[in-house]
Scaffold this motif. Structure first.
Motif, short mmCIF file in Angstrom:
data_model
loop_
_atom_site.label_atom_id
_atom_site.label_comp_id
_atom_site.label_asym_id
_atom_site.label_seq_id
_atom_site.Cartn_x
_atom_site.Cartn_y
_atom_site.Cartn_z
N GLU A 28 0.89 -1.35 0.27
CA GLU A 28 0.12 -0.16 -0.24
C GLU A 28 0.74 1.15 -0.21
O GLU A 28 0.88 2.31 -0.68
CB GLU A 28 -1.10 0.00 0.94
CG GLU A 28 -2.07 -1.01 0.74
CD GLU A 28 -2.87 -1.08 2.56
OE1 GLU A 28 -3.99 -1.62 2.46
OE2 GLU A 28 -2.75 -0.42 3.40
N LYS A 29 2.10 1.15 0.84
CA LYS A 29 3.25 2.29 1.07
C LYS A 29 3.24 2.83 -0.62
O LYS A 29 3.46 3.95 -0.89
CB LYS A 29 4.07 1.87 2.05
CG LYS A 29 3.62 2.39 3.37
CD LYS A 29 4.22 1.81 4.32
CE LYS A 29 4.24 2.09 5.57
NZ LYS A 29 5.36 1.75 6.71
N ARG A 74 2.68 1.70 -3.77
CA ARG A 74 1.05 2.33 -4.62
C ARG A 74 0.85 4.21 -4.14
O ARG A 74 0.42 4.76 -4.92
CB ARG A 74 -0.10 1.52 -4.67
CG ARG A 74 0.43 0.70 -4.78
CD ARG A 74 -0.75 -0.76 -4.90
NE ARG A 74 -0.90 -2.24 -5.16
CZ ARG A 74 -1.68 -2.74 -5.47
NH1 ARG A 74 -2.97 -2.80 -4.89
NH2 ARG A 74 -1.75 -3.98 -6.43
N GLU A 75 1.08 3.84 -2.78
CA GLU A 75 0.54 5.67 -2.24
C GLU A 75 1.22 5.72 -2.84
O GLU A 75 0.95 7.66 -3.58
CB GLU A 75 0.32 5.49 -1.42
CG GLU A 75 -0.58 4.97 -0.19
CD GLU A 75 -0.64 5.18 0.79
OE1 GLU A 75 -1.67 4.84 1.59
OE2 GLU A 75 0.26 5.51 1.64
N SER A 76 3.12 5.67 -2.84
CA SER A 76 4.08 7.06 -3.65
C SER A 76 4.13 7.27 -4.62
O SER A 76 4.33 8.21 -5.54
CB SER A 76 5.04 6.40 -3.14
OG SER A 76 5.13 4.96 -3.46
N ILE A 105 0.74 7.37 -6.92
CA ILE A 105 -0.02 7.90 -6.81
C ILE A 105 0.13 9.41 -7.78
O ILE A 105 0.85 10.13 -6.80
CB ILE A 105 -1.25 8.62 -6.00
CG1 ILE A 105 -1.18 6.70 -5.88
CG2 ILE A 105 -2.35 9.00 -6.82
CD1 ILE A 105 -2.21 6.50 -4.62
#
Length: 700
Positions: free
Chosen positions: A559-560, A562-564, A566
């Motif tokens: 998740e981290k 993928r968030e980085s 966006i």
């Protein structure tokens, strides 16, 4: 000495059951002649008889006494039928007894079984002087004592019956056998007889039956409203019908037999249906009873009330929409007096109107904000001459409000000044920093919609592009991230390297591939643990876990990562192929723990939309967390994904579009009435389309 008795045609009675039923018993006549007699009971009937004179009876008794007195045997005067006795007759009988050597008198009633035993015991005491003297009790006092005795015996007997008899289908013959040895039964039968005992039993059984029927009736009546709701929910269909016509209408419904049963014999509570516990359907003849008719009327009234309440809701909404007093942000307390009337209060609670009003306010506020946003766009020149930080001074805000103040769209938000000012500041921020995030149309941003639409489509490269990809030498390289915790990633990387050649080559289906591994075991937001570096662009990721903690680490890291990415153009990490693998702990043979970890892993794999591999088979040992076949399977899958998604590190230019068959430029704006899906799907469904490398993520 013997006493001579003349008893012509007189019958001998042995029990009270013979009375009135002489023909059913053996008839024996009392013998004439001399008998041994120890004493006499001289009976006087003190009731009012038909065609009988009491004075004549008393004369007969007096003559009879004179005859008996000659025997010198004890005599007791017994007054019979005292339960129907005449007071004068009783008084005259006592006077007669006093006049005859003070004879003892016992007042009796055979019907009520009062003082019968006392009469005989009194005579026995006169015969046998050694016996204690018997106390003679007047009839009414004896009746009271006996009534109390009978009542107590009756209570005990009824308790016994209620304890033994629980079912209304019990029979007297069966129950009486069970009670035969019970003292409660014996005492009551002695006092009142078998017939009265049976009568009380039958009353108890009848009461049980009525209670059973009433329970069934209540159950049916409780189901009836549900049947009405299911079969006749439409008011227009039944509003004009009588109960008889409604019954006929019910019979025509497809689900009629699901709710009702038509019995051959009626009424239902007089048939064996009352004991059919397996069939809970409602007897249809119950509809003819008054409670059922009342429930139907209640159903009809409920439908009418629901319609009326719906009409009140509609009328209230219309009032809100047409009333000039209802403006955005106006509190309910201020608006209530303008829109409420007596009819509204009669049919619905105020909380319901408040809920409708709240929803209406939300709608008109959103509409007013949209119109105010349009107003701000129309007056764009007001926002050009601001400081570089786009923060207007109080003077500038005053100028803006003065210019816009005469506009109705500005006044519409008069009661929402804070939100209106926030919209102005947000608009200013958008003017100086125009991005998708600051755009007023952000929730319906067409750029975001197109990017999502393109990224969500399955990409199928054409044979020509696939051929070009296979011919590219970079396709022979596989960059693999191994994500794990507490040494899992490093150990698996060492195991895979042990399967490679000396120059880190790996053979897949007879072809050599250069394999580059990047084990990660720390915080992926740190550069040292990043999935991607300037010299390493991953083609896939193996996610390892052997416990709940290591599984949580994998999920958080993905998740981290993928968030980085966006909002970045090179956000291919969002679609990076993942494979989740459960590896064995050293020496762990707990089947229950293994099963739990497999279930959790499958759930996470479904959430991350990735492949899940079962744990290595037993016997492989810790030195082989996963076997060579599974490693080859993972690498082959990554290779196929790499080809399909075209994740080769190459730079494209606009020249790449020179050989396309068709070039189309589309311009869509936020708020357009056209759906982006309808416009783009015909193109995206093509077998040959792929993302463009020359432009943004919204180019294909």
């Amino acid at each position: 000495a013997a006493t001579k008795l003349a008893s012509a045609e007189k019958l001998m009675y042995f029990c009270t059951d013979q009375l009135g039923l002489e023909q059913d018993f053996e008839q024996k006549q009392m013998p004439d002649g001399k008998l041994l007699v120890d004493g006499f009971l001289l009976c006087i009937d003190v009731s009012r008889g038909m065609n009988r004179n009491f004075d004549d009876q008393l004369k007969f008794v007096s003559n009879l006494y004179n005859q008996l007195a000659k025997t010198k045997k004890p005599i007791v005067v017994v007054l019979t039928k005292c339960d129907e006795g005449v007071e004068r007759y009783i008084r005259d009988a006592h006077t007669f007894a006093l006049s005859k050597k003070n004879l003892q008198v016992v007042e009796t009633s055979a019907r009520s079984n009062v003082n019968i035993d006392l009469a005989f015991s009194t005579l026995v005491q006169l015969i046998d002087k050694s016996r204690g003297k018997t106390k003679i009790i007047p009839y009414f006092e004896a009746l009271k004592q006996q009534s109390q005795q009978i009542a107590a015996a009756k209570d005990k007997y009824e308790w016994l019956v209620s304890r033994i008899v629980k079912n209304h289908n019990e029979t007297w013959s069966n129950v009486s056998r069970k009670m035969q040895s019970s003292p409660e039964y014996q005492d009551y039968v002695y006092l009142e007889g078998t017939q009265k005992a049976k009568k009380l039993f039958l009353q108890h059984v009848h009461r049980l039956k009525q209670e059973h029927i009433e329970r069934r009736r209540k159950m049916y009546l409780a189901m009836l409203p549900q049947a009405f709701e299911a079969l006749i929910p439409d008011l227009d269909e039944i509003d004009h019908l009588s109960c008889v016509k409604v019954e006929k209408l019910l019979e025509t419904k497809p689900d009629f037999l699901k709710w009702f049963i038509v019995l051959e014999e009626t009424p239902w509570d007089a048939t064996s249906h009352i004991d059919n516990m397996e069939n809970e359907r409602i007897p249809f003849d119950l509809m003819e009873t008054q409670p059922a008719e009342q429930l139907y009327e209640a159903h009809l009234e409920k439908l009418r009330n629901e319609r009326k309440r719906a009409e009140m809701r509609r009328a209230f909404k219309e009032n809100l929409e047409t009333s000039p007093f209802i403006t955005p942000g106006k509190p309910w307390e201020e608006a209530r007096s303008f829109i409420m009337n007596e009819d509204f209060y009669m049919w619905l609670e105020e909380s319901i109107y408040m809920d409708i009003y709240s929803k209406h306010q939300k709608q008109i506020i959103e509409k007013a904000k949209e119109e105010f946003q349009e107003l701000l766009l129309e007056y764009s020149e007001l926002f050009y001459e601001l400081e570089l930080d786009a923060k207007p001074s109080k003077e500038k805000m005053g100028v803006i409000q003065d210019v816009l103040g005469e506009e109705q769209r500005f006044k519409a938000l008069q009661k929402l000044q804070a939100e209106r000012d926030a919209l102005i500041l947000k608009h200013i921020h958008f003017v100086y920093h125009p991005t998708k995030e600051t755009c007023p149309s952000c929730p319906v941003c067409i750029d975001s919609k197109i990017e999502h639409l393109i990224s969500s489509r399955f990409i199928r490269p054409s044979e020509r592009n696939q051929k070009n990809l296979l011919s590219d030498p970079n396709i022979d390289r596989i960059n693999l991230v191994i994500l794990g915790k507490d040494g899992l990633a490093r150990e698996l990387a060492n195991e895979i390297r042990a399967l490679c050649t000396n120059d880190d080559k790996y053979v897949i289906e007879g072809k050599m591939y250069e394999l580059s591994l990047r084990p990660i075991e720390g915080n992926v937001r740190l550069p040292v643990n990043s999935f991607q570096t300037p010299t390493f662009q991953p083609h896939g990721c193996l996610c390892l876990y052997n416990s709940k903690e290591s599984l949580s680490y994998v999920v958080e890291s993905i998740e981290k990562s993928r968030e980085s990415t966006i909002g970045r153009r090179d956000n291919h990490l969002v679609h990076l192929p993942l494979t989740l693998i459960l590896v064995n702990k050293r020496g762990d043979t707990s089947g229950e723990t293994l099963h739990s970890l497999i279930q959790q892993g499958q759930q996470i794999a479904s959430k991350l939309q990735c492949v899940f591999l079962d744990p290595a088979s037993a016997g492989i040992g810790y030195g082989r967390n996963i076997n060579e076949k599974q490693i080859s399977q993972v690498l082959k899958g990554l290779l196929d994904s790499k080809r399909n998604l075209n994740l080769v590190s190459s730079t494209s230019s606009i020249k790449d579009l020179a050989d396309v068959d068709l070039r189309i430029v589309m311009c869509l704006m936020c708020g357009d009435p056209f759906n982006a899906d309808d416009i783009l799907l015909p193109i995206l469904q093509s077998q040959t389309y792929r993302p463009s490398q020359c432009g943004s993520s919204s180019s294909v």
